[in-house]
Design a protein around this motif. Structure first.
Motif, PDB file in Angstrom:
ATOM      1  N   VAL A  86       0.870  -1.178   0.000  1.00 35.58           N
ATOM      2  CA  VAL A  86       0.000   0.000   0.000  1.00 35.58           C
ATOM      3  C   VAL A  86       0.907   1.228   0.000  1.00 35.58           C
ATOM      4  O   VAL A  86       1.736   1.387   0.904  1.00 35.58           O
ATOM      5  N   ILE A  87       0.762   2.065  -1.026  1.00 33.81           N
ATOM      6  CA  ILE A  87       1.502   3.318  -1.107  1.00 33.81           C
ATOM      7  C   ILE A  87       0.485   4.434  -0.903  1.00 33.81           C
ATOM      8  O   ILE A  87      -0.507   4.513  -1.626  1.00 33.81           O
ATOM      9  N   SER A  88       0.727   5.285   0.079  1.00 26.01           N
ATOM     10  CA  SER A  88      -0.242   6.348   0.348  1.00 26.01           C
ATOM     11  C   SER A  88       0.485   7.657   0.641  1.00 26.01           C
ATOM     12  O   SER A  88       1.623   7.675   1.094  1.00 26.01           O
ATOM     13  N   GLN A  89      -0.221   8.731   0.372  1.00 29.19           N
ATOM     14  CA  GLN A  89       0.289  10.057   0.697  1.00 29.19           C
ATOM     15  C   GLN A  89      -0.307  10.462   2.037  1.00 29.19           C
ATOM     16  O   GLN A  89      -1.526  10.445   2.218  1.00 29.19           O
ATOM     17  N   VAL A  90       0.557  10.817   2.970  1.00 31.37           N
ATOM     18  CA  VAL A  90       0.127  11.253   4.293  1.00 31.37           C
ATOM     19  C   VAL A  90      -0.096  12.757   4.225  1.00 31.37           C
ATOM     20  O   VAL A  90       0.827  13.511   3.922  1.00 31.37           O
ATOM     21  N   THR A  91      -1.306  13.163   4.493  1.00 30.46           N
ATOM     22  CA  THR A  91      -1.620  14.588   4.403  1.00 30.46           C
ATOM     23  C   THR A  91      -1.582  15.278   5.761  1.00 30.46           C
ATOM     24  O   THR A  91      -1.657  16.502   5.833  1.00 30.46           O
ATOM     25  N   GLY A  92      -1.450  14.516   6.826  1.00 31.19           N
ATOM     26  CA  GLY A  92      -1.339  15.107   8.147  1.00 31.19           C
ATOM     27  C   GLY A  92      -1.275  14.041   9.212  1.00 31.19           C
ATOM     28  O   GLY A  92      -1.678  12.906   8.989  1.00 31.19           O
ATOM     29  N   THR A  93      -0.719  14.403  10.333  1.00 34.15           N
ATOM     30  CA  THR A  93      -0.713  13.542  11.516  1.00 34.15           C
ATOM     31  C   THR A  93      -1.025  14.419  12.718  1.00 34.15           C
ATOM     32  O   THR A  93      -0.736  15.620  12.715  1.00 34.15           O
ATOM     33  N   TYR A  94      -1.629  13.825  13.720  1.00 33.67           N
ATOM     34  CA  TYR A  94      -1.925  14.582  14.934  1.00 33.67           C
ATOM     35  C   TYR A  94      -2.076  13.614  16.092  1.00 33.67           C
ATOM     36  O   TYR A  94      -2.163  12.406  15.914  1.00 33.67           O
ATOM     37  N   GLY A  95      -2.091  14.121  17.280  1.00 28.90           N
ATOM     38  CA  GLY A  95      -2.252  13.315  18.484  1.00 28.90           C
ATOM     39  C   GLY A  95      -2.258  14.213  19.703  1.00 28.90           C
ATOM     40  O   GLY A  95      -2.382  15.438  19.595  1.00 28.90           O
ATOM     41  N   ASP A  96      -2.100  13.587  20.858  1.00 30.98           N
ATOM     42  CA  ASP A  96      -2.141  14.363  22.103  1.00 30.98           C
ATOM     43  C   ASP A  96      -0.758  14.808  22.562  1.00 30.98           C
ATOM     44  O   ASP A  96      -0.617  15.406  23.623  1.00 30.98           O
ATOM     45  N   GLY A  97       0.295  14.489  21.773  1.00 31.18           N
ATOM     46  CA  GLY A  97       1.644  14.915  22.112  1.00 31.18           C
ATOM     47  C   GLY A  97       2.415  13.955  22.995  1.00 31.18           C
ATOM     48  O   GLY A  97       3.587  14.180  23.263  1.00 31.18           O
ATOM     49  N   ARG A  98       1.762  12.889  23.458  1.00 34.00           N
ATOM     50  CA  ARG A  98       2.457  11.960  24.355  1.00 34.00           C
ATOM     51  C   ARG A  98       3.246  10.895  23.604  1.00 34.00           C
ATOM     52  O   ARG A  98       4.067  10.217  24.203  1.00 34.00           O
TER      53      ARG A  98
END
Length: 107
Positions: A86-98
């Motif tokens: 699977v080849i995908s373009q990551v358009t963003g990542t996020y989380g709670d910082g931990r």
């Protein structure tokens, strides 16, 4: 950012597999756009997901043309009991910082 997922069910590995796997991994990590690798194992069925992250498509294309990679692709049925890419373009990542951005990195 691009993510290349190598999802597979391990089969029987031999010396050729280990040689090619090391060459491919070393080359991927040497590319200027290499970001990180995350590897996950599904304990219920032994499936593996090795995710290589790159800055853009340029290095993904370089990896695809690597002679060791082409050799491995030709012999994939010898070592895996099934696989999917699977080849995908990551358009963003996020989380709670931990979790650090490179959580899961395998060096």
């Amino acid at each position: 950012m691009m993510c290349c997922q190598f999802i597979f069910r391990p089969g029987t590995y031999d010396d050729d597999f280990h040689r090619l796997d090391a060459q491919i991994d070393d080359y991927a990590r040497s590319l200027p756009g290499f970001q990180r690798v995350e590897k996950w194992l599904a304990p219920e069925d032994g499936m593996v997901n090795a995710m290589y992250y790159f800055a853009d498509k340029t290095d993904v294309a370089k990896l695809a043309r690597l002679p060791a990679h082409l050799e491995a692709k030709a012999g994939v049925a010898r070592w895996y009991d099934g696989y999917r890419i699977v080849i995908s373009q990551v358009t963003g990542t996020y989380g709670d910082g931990r979790l650090p951005a490179d959580e899961g990195r395998v060096d």
